[in-house]
Enzyme design. Sequence first.
Site, mmCIF file in Angstrom:
data_model
loop_
_atom_site.group_PDB
_atom_site.id
_atom_site.type_symbol
_atom_site.label_atom_id
_atom_site.label_comp_id
_atom_site.label_asym_id
_atom_site.label_seq_id
_atom_site.Cartn_x
_atom_site.Cartn_y
_atom_site.Cartn_z
ATOM 1 C CG HIS A 84 100.436 5.634 10.693
ATOM 2 N ND1 HIS A 84 99.694 5.347 9.565
ATOM 3 C CD2 HIS A 84 99.848 4.927 11.680
ATOM 4 C CE1 HIS A 84 98.695 4.524 9.871
ATOM 5 N NE2 HIS A 84 98.777 4.243 11.154
ATOM 6 C CD GLU B 298 101.408 1.601 14.477
ATOM 7 O OE1 GLU B 298 102.382 1.247 13.788
ATOM 8 O OE2 GLU B 298 100.241 1.630 14.039
ATOM 9 C CG HIS C 75 103.622 -2.536 12.498
ATOM 10 N ND1 HIS C 75 103.423 -3.196 11.304
ATOM 11 C CD2 HIS C 75 102.526 -1.750 12.684
ATOM 12 C CE1 HIS C 75 102.260 -2.823 10.773
ATOM 13 N NE2 HIS C 75 101.695 -1.949 11.601
#
Length: 243
Positions: free
Chosen positions: A70, A123, A127
């Site tokens: 994930h 993502e 992040h």
Amino acid sequence: MKQNSSYIDLFLVVLLCHSGCCLPVEYGDFNFDYLLFDQHWPITECWHWKSLNTSNSCSLPQVQNAFFVHGLWPSQSGTKGPNNCSNQPKFDRKALDPILSRLKQRWANIHGGTDDYSFWSHEWKKHGTCAQVLEPFNSELKYFKGSLDLNALYDVYGALAEYGIKPATQSYAVDDVLNAVMKKFGKAPQIYCLISKGQVLLHSVRLCFDRNIKLIDCSSVGVSAKNCGGKKTLQYLNKITVD
């Protein structure tokens, strides 16, 4: 400590620039203590996606014997984030070409009708731009490849199967799932559940790494061992059944 960490991160930015991998001039908040690595069970995520709207469909892998990545999330003890640390470098689809087949096998967007690249772009922006101050993740390609390597090294499906925990219609004790992962990898993870419509489903197994990418006990950075609403049992789905 946070002030010292800021100086260290700023030094890393300068160092990376001199090494030819320059981070953005506009410096953001890169303060984090550890990396939270979330691997989710595709069938549970599909169950959740379909439960949101009856018209939703899923793109599940043909061989369902692995937890998908994930994300790998830089995090601070006792809180969340940082997130969206910089708007540079921009997400580049072509940068992922060397690992595209691996991404589709282990980091695919299973939400039918949505784009893999939109998931990966999210993502990276949220992040990856924070993780890039660490040398193993200081480019888009290295961030995604490094996360895939962790997924291969820390095989959650295999760890659970080794202790007799496999997708089934039966329920398992949350503690048994927790202990299986802890025995296999030697450090305490977090078991993350999806609770909906009276069901408690195994959604993710989360591992914690320090800034040297060394596996650590999640409890040491304030991450609870179980996030299952206090429930003692869970289901590890082997098929989609949405009422």
